[in-house]
Design a protein around this motif. Structure first.
Motif, PDB file in Angstrom:
ATOM      1  N   TRP A   1       0.856  -1.197   0.000  1.00 24.12           N
ATOM      2  CA  TRP A   1       0.000   0.000   0.000  1.00 24.12           C
ATOM      3  C   TRP A   1       0.885   1.238   0.000  1.00 24.12           C
ATOM      4  N   THR A   2       0.613   2.156  -0.926  1.00 26.98           N
ATOM      5  CA  THR A   2       1.384   3.398  -0.960  1.00 26.98           C
ATOM      6  C   THR A   2       0.444   4.588  -0.844  1.00 26.98           C
ATOM      7  N   HIS A   3       1.055   5.742  -0.716  1.00 22.93           N
ATOM      8  CA  HIS A   3       0.266   6.966  -0.552  1.00 22.93           C
ATOM      9  C   HIS A   3      -0.132   7.533  -1.907  1.00 22.93           C
ATOM     10  N   LEU A   4      -1.399   7.929  -2.035  1.00 22.47           N
ATOM     11  CA  LEU A   4      -1.903   8.555  -3.258  1.00 22.47           C
ATOM     12  C   LEU A   4      -2.017  10.059  -3.009  1.00 22.47           C
ATOM     13  N   PRO A   5      -1.274  10.861  -3.763  1.00 24.41           N
ATOM     14  CA  PRO A   5      -1.345  12.308  -3.542  1.00 24.41           C
ATOM     15  C   PRO A   5      -2.762  12.820  -3.761  1.00 24.41           C
ATOM     16  N   ALA A   6      -3.090  13.916  -3.088  1.00 21.34           N
ATOM     17  CA  ALA A   6      -4.475  14.394  -3.025  1.00 21.34           C
ATOM     18  C   ALA A   6      -5.102  14.617  -4.393  1.00 21.34           C
ATOM     19  N   ASP A   7      -4.366  15.192  -5.353  1.00 22.75           N
ATOM     20  CA  ASP A   7      -4.994  15.528  -6.623  1.00 22.75           C
ATOM     21  C   ASP A   7      -4.662  14.529  -7.738  1.00 22.75           C
ATOM     22  N   ALA A   8      -4.068  13.384  -7.386  1.00 20.82           N
ATOM     23  CA  ALA A   8      -3.657  12.410  -8.404  1.00 20.82           C
ATOM     24  C   ALA A   8      -4.859  11.657  -8.968  1.00 20.82           C
ATOM     25  N   ARG A   9      -4.727  11.271 -10.245  1.00 20.70           N
ATOM     26  CA  ARG A   9      -5.767  10.429 -10.832  1.00 20.70           C
ATOM     27  C   ARG A   9      -5.609   9.010 -10.281  1.00 20.70           C
ATOM     28  N   PHE A  10      -6.661   8.200 -10.395  1.00 22.94           N
ATOM     29  CA  PHE A  10      -6.627   6.857  -9.787  1.00 22.94           C
ATOM     30  C   PHE A  10      -7.456   5.887 -10.623  1.00 22.94           C
ATOM     31  N   SER A  11      -7.502   4.608 -10.202  1.00 19.11           N
ATOM     32  CA  SER A  11      -8.089   3.561 -11.050  1.00 19.11           C
ATOM     33  C   SER A  11      -9.570   3.339 -10.779  1.00 19.11           C
ATOM     34  N   VAL A  12      -9.910   3.114  -9.514  1.00 14.20           N
ATOM     35  CA  VAL A  12     -11.295   2.756  -9.177  1.00 14.20           C
ATOM     36  C   VAL A  12     -11.723   3.458  -7.897  1.00 14.20           C
ATOM     37  N   LEU A  13     -13.049   3.500  -7.710  1.00 15.10           N
ATOM     38  CA  LEU A  13     -13.606   3.968  -6.447  1.00 15.10           C
ATOM     39  C   LEU A  13     -14.242   2.775  -5.754  1.00 15.10           C
ATOM     40  N   ILE A  14     -13.993   2.655  -4.458  1.00 13.54           N
ATOM     41  CA  ILE A  14     -14.632   1.585  -3.696  1.00 13.54           C
ATOM     42  C   ILE A  14     -15.797   2.204  -2.929  1.00 13.54           C
ATOM     43  N   LEU A  15     -17.023   1.754  -3.265  1.00 10.56           N
ATOM     44  CA  LEU A  15     -18.213   2.359  -2.668  1.00 10.56           C
ATOM     45  C   LEU A  15     -18.756   1.525  -1.520  1.00 10.56           C
ATOM     46  N   SER A  16     -19.232   2.233  -0.495  1.00  7.91           N
ATOM     47  CA  SER A  16     -20.086   1.585   0.499  1.00  7.91           C
ATOM     48  C   SER A  16     -21.432   2.261   0.367  1.00  7.91           C
ATOM     49  N   THR A  17     -22.450   1.502   0.018  1.00  7.37           N
ATOM     50  CA  THR A  17     -23.746   2.121  -0.276  1.00  7.37           C
ATOM     51  C   THR A  17     -24.848   1.495   0.564  1.00  7.37           C
ATOM     52  N   SER A  18     -25.959   2.231   0.647  1.00  9.97           N
ATOM     53  CA  SER A  18     -27.184   1.618   1.115  1.00  9.97           C
ATOM     54  C   SER A  18     -28.300   2.279   0.339  1.00  9.97           C
ATOM     55  N   ASP A  19     -29.061   1.471  -0.416  1.00 10.61           N
ATOM     56  CA  ASP A  19     -30.208   2.009  -1.127  1.00 10.61           C
ATOM     57  C   ASP A  19     -29.829   3.104  -2.110  1.00 10.61           C
ATOM     58  N   CYS A  20     -28.909   2.790  -2.990  1.00  5.48           N
ATOM     59  CA  CYS A  20     -28.419   3.791  -3.929  1.00  5.48           C
ATOM     60  C   CYS A  20     -28.798   3.366  -5.335  1.00  5.48           C
ATOM     61  N   ASP A  21     -29.277   4.329  -6.158  1.00 11.06           N
ATOM     62  CA  ASP A  21     -29.605   4.007  -7.545  1.00 11.06           C
ATOM     63  C   ASP A  21     -28.327   4.077  -8.378  1.00 11.06           C
ATOM     64  N   ILE A  22     -27.614   2.960  -8.394  1.00 10.94           N
ATOM     65  CA  ILE A  22     -26.288   2.890  -9.011  1.00 10.94           C
ATOM     66  C   ILE A  22     -26.363   3.212 -10.500  1.00 10.94           C
ATOM     67  N   ALA A  23     -27.329   2.611 -11.186  1.00 12.57           N
ATOM     68  CA  ALA A  23     -27.410   2.760 -12.639  1.00 12.57           C
ATOM     69  C   ALA A  23     -27.600   4.230 -13.020  1.00 12.57           C
ATOM     70  N   LYS A  24     -28.468   4.903 -12.277  1.00 13.54           N
ATOM     71  CA  LYS A  24     -28.750   6.300 -12.577  1.00 13.54           C
ATOM     72  C   LYS A  24     -27.489   7.154 -12.374  1.00 13.54           C
ATOM     73  N   ALA A  25     -26.790   6.892 -11.263  1.00 16.01           N
ATOM     74  CA  ALA A  25     -25.582   7.661 -10.966  1.00 16.01           C
ATOM     75  C   ALA A  25     -24.507   7.387 -12.006  1.00 16.01           C
ATOM     76  N   ASP A  26     -24.393   6.115 -12.410  1.00 17.50           N
ATOM     77  CA  ASP A  26     -23.431   5.742 -13.453  1.00 17.50           C
ATOM     78  C   ASP A  26     -23.667   6.571 -14.704  1.00 17.50           C
ATOM     79  N   ALA A  27     -24.948   6.628 -15.104  1.00 19.76           N
ATOM     80  CA  ALA A  27     -25.306   7.352 -16.322  1.00 19.76           C
ATOM     81  C   ALA A  27     -24.969   8.834 -16.180  1.00 19.76           C
TER      82      ALA A  27
END
Ligand SMILES: Nc1ncnc2c1ncn2[C@@H]1O[C@H](COP(=O)(O)OP(=O)(O)OP(=O)(O)O)[C@@H](O)[C@H]1O
Ligand SMILES: [Mg+2]
Lengths: 340, 217
Positions: free
Chosen positions: A167-193
């Protein structure tokens, strides 16, 4: 099972052969299952262990790795209704060097204050597998790419695409690969769009780890074939066996045995053979798996041993039942006269 | 408790016509007696036995096993009737290869959901060999086990198909004697199909079958 037990003993040579075949197939299936689970762990344990329930990729063919996402996407997801946390994660494969040793590692980069893992700038958190390969101790210098950091050993043992994770440090404004979400009752498809991303549940997301999809697919296919082969072998054996003893079946029917009695007898016989074969095979697979130890990734647990054994017994019984069905067609009249 | 066949006709499909194997056969076999059925090959002897054993349904006519009409019973009921009321001695002993002599008898009770004994083996002189399997017995010994097996569920009717065809003359005569004596001892109604007229001395009734018709004498 009056007749069935005695036949088992009387024709123990023939039945022994079938038990041997079932045993060997069970060993193969057991080893393959343990190996499939072990290899899957080496591919996916880091991703599965991240704790979120969804993974956001940059697009429909986005993969773990690359720098497809930026700050704006992270903020958009964090502000979406039903999203409790959206953690940034940069994933790349690289080489780590320490004290003259080097190893291929998966580099997971997280920003300061990430819920995924706490990593300070200038620090690298080394998972147990990586520490083992590099031979590093706490506080030692580790070079990843051309960045040198201080190692902090972690007790967790995570793998991604067959590489141990650091595990390394990711600078604050750096681009990255994925987001790991923790959700409850979220309309994923709509947000994706709306945001222009592609989001999958964690269990589907692992299919986007290239090495996992290829490996797991072929191992699962092999196991499927073994299941089918086992059912066919058992079916073929009981077809021949039932034809061989159709004279005895005709006699029993003429003497007044009901068809139900004969079917129960024959199916019970098949069940005994399958249970003996799979029990011995499972025991042998467990012994071999334990003996392999850490030499290969092998998972030895109820799911990898008992589930395939149960499937083998179940499919074997189906094969046997289809073969034994012909008991119903035997005409007791053939027991009369000399035409046997 | 007797066996009665009333005007039994049985035909088999034969090309586009039908072959009459039994033609209005009447037969009354009282309990405790042996009726021998003799006749040339193809005259319908085995067919008669098959009808009496409820293994084939006649085209017309009636079969009564110990006063019970067989007509209209379904397959389950027929199997139960065969278990409890009909003993069959096959031409070939047809013993089950995996079972010992004693087990050949005990399986009969087991088919009926009961625990069985092999006491009857003593009656046919086979008590000593109770633990042997069929391949360890002579033809005559197998036939004795066959007879004991047919009697073990105390049937009302005993049907015997050419029991001596695999035996020499002396052994054959001994088997027929055994069938006659057990018929009297157990009070069963016995039909004995045979082609050997030398065996007819001890029987109570002889029925000649010619082209599916009975010629009594
Ligand atoms: N399953 C069958 N299908 C068609 N015809 C049959 C069948 N069984 C017997 N037959 C015919 O019915 C007639 C009577 O046969 P059956 O077997 O009863 O004679 P049998 O008196 O027992 O002869 P054998 O002394 O040779 O045993 C014969 O012409 C025979 O060819
Ligand atoms: Mg015949």
């Amino acid at each position: 099972m009056f007749v069935a037990w005695r036949e088992l003993w009387f024709a123990r040579g023939r039945f022994g052969l079938l038990v041997g075949v079932v045993l060997l197939i069970t060993v193969l299936v057991g080893l393959l299952s343990g190996l499939t689970a072990g290899l899957a762990g080496r591919n996916t344990s880091a991703v599965v262990g991240l704790g979120g329930d969804h993974v956001v990729f940059s697009g429909v063919d986005g993969v773990f790795g690359g720098t497809g996402l930026d700050e704006g996407v992270a903020r958009a997801w964090a502000g979406t209704a039903g999203v409790e946390r959206a953690e940034r994660l940069g994933v790349s494969l690289g080489r780590a060097e320490a004290g003259g040793r080097s190893a291929g590692v998966a580099v997971f980069a997280v920003p300061s204050g990430s819920a995924l893992r706490g990593v300070e700038p200038g620090q690298v958190v080394v998972s147990a597998g990586a520490a083992d390969e590099l031979g590093v101790k706490d506080g030692q210098r580790v070079t990843i790419g051309d960045v040198e950091s201080t190692a902090r050993l972690s007790t967790s043992d995570e793998y991604f695409s067959h590489a141990p994770v650091v595990w390394t440090h990711l600078p604050a404004d750096a681009r990255f690969s994925v987001l790991i979400l923790s959700t409850s009752d979220c309309d994923i498809a709509k947000a994706d769009a709306a945001i222009g991303t592609s989001t999958e549940s964690t269990s589907d997301a692992v299919d986007r780890i290239g090495s996992f999809a290829a490996e797991n697919g072929s191992l699962v296919l092999m196991r499927g074939f073994l299941f089918a082969i086992s059912a066919l072998v058992v079916g073929a054996f009981f077809t021949v066996w039932t034809i061989q003893r159709s004279g005895d079946i005709a006699v029993l029917k003429a003497l007044g045995a009901s068809t139900g009695y004969l079917l129960r007898d024959a199916l019970g016989q098949a069940a005994v053979l399958l249970l003996i074969g799979t029990a011995l095979g499972t025991g042998l697979a467990a012994t071999i798996g334990a003996a392999l130890g850490d030499a290969v990734p092998f998972v030895l647990d109820l799911a990898t041993l008992l589930v395939p054994a149960a499937v083998l017994v179940g499919l074997g019984l189906v094969g046997a039942a289809l073969a034994i069905r012909r008991v119903t067609a035997v005409d007791p009249l053939t027991a009369l006269g000399s035409a046997r | 408790m007797s066996l009665i066949l009333r005007s039994v006709t049985l035909t088999y499909p034969d090309g586009d016509r039908r072959l009459t194997a039994l033609d209005a056969v009447d037969l009354h076999v009282p309990a405790g007696t042996v009726t021998a059925v003799v006749g040339p090959s193809g005259s319908g002897k085995s067919s008669l036995l098959a009808v009496a054993a409820t293994l084939v349904r006649p085209d017309s006519g009636e079969v009564l096993v110990g006063e019970t009409p067989v007509h209209g019973m379904d397959r389950r009921a027929l199997a139960a009737l065969r278990r409890r009321s009909i003993g069959i001695v096959f031409q070939q002993p047809n013993l089950l290869p995996a079972l010992t002599a004693a087990e050949q008898l005990r399986v009969m009770a087991h088919l009926d959901g009961r625990r069985g004994t092999a006491d009857l083996l003593a009656e046919v002189g086979m008590a000593e060999l109770a633990h042997r399997r069929p391949h360890q017995l002579s033809g005559g010994q197998r036939q004795r086990v066959n007879i004991a097996r047919a009697l073990v569920n105390r049937p009302r009717v005993l049907l015997v198909d050419e029991p001596t065809s695999a035996l020499d003359h002396a052994r054959g005569a001994a088997i027929v004697d055994l069938i006659t004596s057990t018929t009297r001892a157990h009070g069963v109604a016995t039909v004995l199909v045979t082609h050997d007229r030398a065996h007819l001395a001890g029987v109570d009734q002889v029925v000649d079958l010619v082209d599916g018709r009975v010629r009594s004498r």
